[in-house]
Design an enzyme around this catalytic site. Structure first.
Site, PDB file in Angstrom:
ATOM      1  N   HIS A 213       0.677  -1.251  -0.027  1.00 40.95           N
ATOM      2  CA  HIS A 213       0.059   0.121  -0.049  1.00 40.95           C
ATOM      3  C   HIS A 213       0.636   1.319  -0.033  1.00 40.95           C
ATOM      4  O   HIS A 213       2.043   1.230   0.699  1.00 40.95           O
ATOM      5  CB  HIS A 213      -0.794  -0.027   1.089  1.00 40.95           C
ATOM      6  N   ASN A 214       0.497   2.326  -0.730  1.00 38.57           N
ATOM      7  CA  ASN A 214       0.949   3.608  -0.830  1.00 38.57           C
ATOM      8  C   ASN A 214       2.328   3.679  -1.815  1.00 38.57           C
ATOM      9  O   ASN A 214       3.073   4.686  -1.566  1.00 38.57           O
ATOM     10  CB  ASN A 214       1.420   4.178   0.615  1.00 38.57           C
TER      11      ASN A 214
END
Length: 284
Positions: A213-214
């Site tokens: 994620h990210n």
């Protein structure tokens, strides 16, 4: 038009177009010689005795260094492998097709594909079989997604409660995929926690990769196979990641970095144009 009946046009810096009446050379490697084959040569070590009437893509200065029988057809370019690839793409357009894709709502979609809410597709998107695309994913133009890939899954994020139990941090971001991106089979691309996970224009990704994620991947990066990019890691432009490599969470990789196979990058290197190898990673 040359002796093989080939109509000429510009191919990058190479002037040629394989438009045949009754003849089509067979693209092959120098390890498998066939009559009237199509070959590319990058160095003197590749100079061998080719069968008659072979078509050879070669650098002009390399050709001038050796004697090759004039019974062959020569195409001169500074980038033989690139031009060979471009010609191969036009000779065999069927190689660019994904198995069993059907045209559906302007996209080529395989069997058993799930698409969630608020998913935006560009043009010329090809989605393989058994692909899952969850909510809030935006996909650009000319994108290929391989079989069994999942886009927009929730990443791992937990906080400890006073009693020691783990409380899940909500994952409410999305995934942005740019133009001209290829994602291989069996990949898992996590949605952002608050912001978006981003795969920029021109990136190519092999199979069995896990993108946390990210994560932000810059333009024209190559992620080979079985790599792990942990959450919030950041790749600059033109980064190459070798097979089975891992990038620790929140680590930024500078532009034009080459990461060798089975490398673990667990600290920041501020200099561009590096080659990193080993576990932990060191400058070559």
């Amino acid at each position: 038009m040359d002796k093989f009946g080939i109509q000429l046009k510009k191919y990058g810096d190479l002037v040629i177009n394989f438009d045949y009446s009754d003849f089509k050379p067979k693209p092959t490697s120098i390890n498998s010689l066939v009559p009237r084959g199509l070959y590319w040569i990058n160095n003197i070590d590749n100079i061998i005795k080719f069968p008659l009437y072979s078509t050879i893509i070669i650098k002009k200065n390399l050709y001038n260094q050796v004697k090759i029988p004039p019974t062959n057809n020569f195409l001169f370019t500074p980038t033989p492998r690139l031009c060979f690839s471009q010609i191969l793409t036009d000779l065999y357009p069927e190689l660019n097709k994904v198995n069993n894709l059907k045209l559906k709502q302007g996209k080529q979609i395989g069997y058993n594909v799930y698409v969630g809410d608020n998913v935006i597709f560009g043009t010329n998107v090809k989605i393989g079989n058994n692909v899952t695309i969850y909510d809030d994913v935006e996909i650009g133009n000319n994108v290929l997604i391989g079989d069994n890939t999942i886009i927009g899954t929730e990443g791992m994020g937990f906080e400890k409660l006073p009693n020691g139990d783990l409380f899940k941090f909500p994952q409410i971001g999305g995934v942005l995929i740019g133009n001209n991106v290829e994602i291989g089979t069996h990949c898992d691309i996590k949605r952002g926690t608050l912001n978006n996970t981003i795969i920029s224009d021109g990136c190519k990704m092999g199979s069995y990769n896990n993108i946390g994620h990210n994560v932000v991947i810059g333009k024209n990066c190559i992620i080979t196979a079985s790599c792990v990019l942990c959450g919030s890691s950041n790749l600059g432009n033109n980064v190459f990641v070798g097979p089975k490599s891992m990038i620790k969470d929140a680590i930024a990789i500078p532009n034009n970095t080459i990461i060798g196979g089975m490398t673990f990058v667990n600290k920041i290197f501020n200099q561009e144009n590096l080659t990193l190898i080993g576990s932990p990673a060191k400058k070559l």
